[in-house]
Scaffold this active site. Structure first.
Site, short mmCIF file in Angstrom:
data_model
loop_
_atom_site.label_atom_id
_atom_site.label_comp_id
_atom_site.label_asym_id
_atom_site.label_seq_id
_atom_site.Cartn_x
_atom_site.Cartn_y
_atom_site.Cartn_z
N VAL A 87 40.97 30.64 37.80
CA VAL A 87 42.30 31.14 37.44
C VAL A 87 43.36 30.18 37.98
O VAL A 87 43.49 30.00 39.20
CB VAL A 87 42.53 32.55 38.00
CG1 VAL A 87 43.95 33.04 37.67
CG2 VAL A 87 41.50 33.52 37.45
N VAL A 89 47.56 28.54 37.07
CA VAL A 89 48.75 28.36 36.25
C VAL A 89 49.43 27.10 36.74
O VAL A 89 49.72 26.96 37.94
CB VAL A 89 49.72 29.57 36.35
CG1 VAL A 89 50.98 29.30 35.52
CG2 VAL A 89 49.04 30.85 35.89
N ARG A 95 55.51 32.06 36.75
CA ARG A 95 56.46 33.17 36.61
C ARG A 95 56.84 33.44 35.15
O ARG A 95 57.96 33.78 34.84
CB ARG A 95 57.74 32.88 37.43
CG ARG A 95 57.49 32.63 38.91
CD ARG A 95 56.95 33.88 39.61
NE ARG A 95 56.80 33.66 41.04
CZ ARG A 95 55.65 33.33 41.64
NH1 ARG A 95 54.55 33.20 40.92
NH2 ARG A 95 55.60 33.16 42.94
N ARG A 96 55.89 33.24 34.26
CA ARG A 96 56.14 33.55 32.85
C ARG A 96 55.15 34.59 32.31
O ARG A 96 55.04 34.78 31.10
CB ARG A 96 56.07 32.29 31.99
CG ARG A 96 57.04 31.19 32.43
CD ARG A 96 57.17 30.13 31.37
NE ARG A 96 57.66 28.89 31.94
CZ ARG A 96 57.87 27.78 31.23
NH1 ARG A 96 57.61 27.78 29.93
NH2 ARG A 96 58.31 26.68 31.81
N GLY A 97 54.41 35.23 33.20
CA GLY A 97 53.49 36.28 32.79
C GLY A 97 52.19 35.79 32.19
O GLY A 97 51.47 36.58 31.56
N LEU A 99 49.34 34.69 33.68
CA LEU A 99 48.17 35.31 34.30
C LEU A 99 48.02 36.75 33.84
O LEU A 99 46.91 37.20 33.54
CB LEU A 99 48.28 35.25 35.82
CG LEU A 99 47.21 36.02 36.60
CD1 LEU A 99 45.81 35.58 36.20
CD2 LEU A 99 47.42 35.88 38.10
N THR A 100 49.11 37.48 33.77
CA THR A 100 49.04 38.88 33.32
C THR A 100 48.47 38.97 31.92
O THR A 100 47.61 39.83 31.64
CB THR A 100 50.44 39.51 33.36
OG1 THR A 100 50.91 39.52 34.72
CG2 THR A 100 50.42 40.93 32.83
N TYR A 128 46.26 39.83 43.25
CA TYR A 128 45.38 40.60 42.39
C TYR A 128 45.45 42.11 42.55
O TYR A 128 44.90 42.85 41.74
CB TYR A 128 43.94 40.11 42.57
CG TYR A 128 43.80 38.67 42.10
CD1 TYR A 128 43.74 38.38 40.75
CD2 TYR A 128 43.79 37.62 43.01
CE1 TYR A 128 43.64 37.07 40.31
CE2 TYR A 128 43.70 36.31 42.58
CZ TYR A 128 43.63 36.04 41.23
OH TYR A 128 43.56 34.75 40.79
N PHE A 417 32.39 31.91 43.75
CA PHE A 417 32.25 31.70 42.30
C PHE A 417 33.62 31.55 41.68
O PHE A 417 34.63 31.80 42.31
CB PHE A 417 31.48 32.85 41.65
CG PHE A 417 32.10 34.23 41.84
CD1 PHE A 417 33.00 34.74 40.90
CD2 PHE A 417 31.78 35.01 42.95
CE1 PHE A 417 33.56 36.00 41.07
CE2 PHE A 417 32.34 36.27 43.11
CZ PHE A 417 33.22 36.75 42.18
#
Length: 417
Positions: A87, A89, A95-97, A99-100, A128, A417
């Site tokens: 994961v 960014v 801060r642009r969403g 990951l969400t 998380y 992992f």
């Protein structure tokens, strides 16, 4: 600057995989260049649909990967998990969403597949929890002062008629998987290791160009049964007066018996020139200090959260594990994402457990992330209630939860992992 709505979050194609890898290396601050050797080694893992990327035009600016996993529940049952990894960014697109969007998409797919939980190792603590993950196991690392430890360097490392031998990677790939299966079925929080894991960690596949082959020590019982396996490396450091000051760093140690574990620690603490041993990641209640003649020779150098869990199916998660006590508890589980949650009655005993929806009055209310911290038995509901993270609807409900959910040994995930 591109608007968030103009950035496309989508599954990565095989043709886009090199660009995805470049973004992964960039996000982890490893440098943007992907070598042909790394690309070749990693490409064997590529699974269409399980790799997500955020694309600003043709450039990948965020990465996400998940894969099928089994995590061991309390009692030894393997539980289907959606393992989240890789994961990132890119710094220019935070801060642009993104990951969400990637996490929401992946967890919905995991729920649809029937996975019971999702898992990850969190690089940063604060990220998380908002997605329903909670820290479910912890790790501890010790540094051993070898001269103080008290092992007899001239005496046998095995007191039970067994032996410790050094082997190579080829032998490890033959004996390691079966031993690991025995160990992980007895270790809540442990995960399965794929064939690729064994290939990568023994040098048959080289992802990291800086990888060096460790020493592999295997413990065999008197009847020849493999009971322990340790990987370690040793540096080359000497003092001004030509005194050896070498450190042995343990990469991995799995053992199916305390005798094997003790023999392997005795072995590494008895190597000429080694004056310090770094244990690598161990369970927080590991036997290590007490296996030393002088437990004070081992000092804790790292103690932190490790495996994070996100429960996707409350009923199956609570039924999958065993319980050391007998009792009943009505849980109100909240889940802002709507993937699971509701009111459930847990009926547990040493003979088994049921978890079913109910309309009975809730006795304990908690978020799905807090339930995850309790699921493997590592956290206390009483502690969480004191912190305001769970709410007792009936006095004493947190004590009942601890009596049911807490375990005599703490869970541990030996792997990254």
């Amino acid at each position: 600057m591109s608007r968030a709505a103009d950035i496309d979050v989508r599954p990565v194609t095989e043709a886009e995989y090199p660009e995805w890898l470049r973004a992964l290396r960039t996000g982890f601050l490893l440098g943007p260049t992907v070598s042909e050797d790394e690309l070749t080694a990693r490409a064997t893992q590529f699974e269409p649909g399980r790799y997500l990327g955020a694309f600003d035009g043709d450039r990948c600016v965020a990465t996400f990967r998940s894969f099928a996993q089994e995590v061991t529940a309390v009692g030894g049952a393997p539980v289907r998990a959606d393992a989240v990894s890789a994961v990132t960014v890119t710094a220019t697109h935070r801060r642009r969403g993104l990951l969400t969007r990637m996490m929401t998409r992946d967890l919905a797919a995991a729920k649809e597949r029937g996975d019971v939980v999702a898992t990850l190792i969190a690089a940063e603590y604060s990220i998380y929890g908002r997605f329903g993950f909670g820290p479910a196991s912890h790790e501890t690392e010790w540094t051993i002062d070898v001269p103080r430890a008290g092992f007899d360097a001239r005496g046998p490392v095995c007191a039970d008629g067994g032996r410790v031998d050094l082997v190579d990677g080829d032998e490890v790939r033959k004996i390691g998987p079966e031993l690991h299966e025995r160990v992980r079925r007895a270790t809540p929080g442990a995960i399965n290791r794929s064939d690729w894991w064994w290939q990568n960690n023994t040098g048959a596949v080289r992802v990291d160009p800086k990888w060096t082959e460790p020493f592999w020590a295997v413990h065999r019982a008197a009847d020849g049964t493999v009971e322990g396996l340790m990987a370690y490396e040793v540096d080359n450091r000497w003092g001004d007066t030509k005194q050896p000051l070498n450190t042995a760093s343990v990469r991995s140690l799995i053992a199916s018996t305390p005798a094997a574990e003790r023999a392997l620690w005795h072995h590494v603490c008895s190597i000429d020139w080694v004056t310090q041993v770094k244990s690598g990641s161990r369970a927080p209640d590991d036997l290590l200090p007490l296996l030393l003649p002088d437990p004070r020779a081992a000092r804790i150098t790292t103690q932190a959260d490790w495996l994070w869990v996100r429960i996707l199916d409350v009923e199956r998660a609570l039924r999958s594990r065993t319980y050391e006590g007998t009792g009943s508890l009505v849980l109100e589980v909240t889940d802002r994402a709507g993937l699971t949650g509701g009111r459930y009655r847990l009926e547990a005993s040493t003979a088994g457990a049921s978890c079913t929806p109910t309309r009975d009055r809730a006795e304990l209310t908690l978020d799905v992330a807090e339930l995850a911290t309790l699921w493997l038995g590592d956290e206390s509901a009483v502690r969480l209630a004191a912190l305001g993270r769970v709410r007792e609807e009936r006095a004493g409900a947190a004590l009942v939860a601890d009596a049911l959910l807490r375990t005599s040994r703490r869970p541990w995930c030996p792997d990254m992992f």
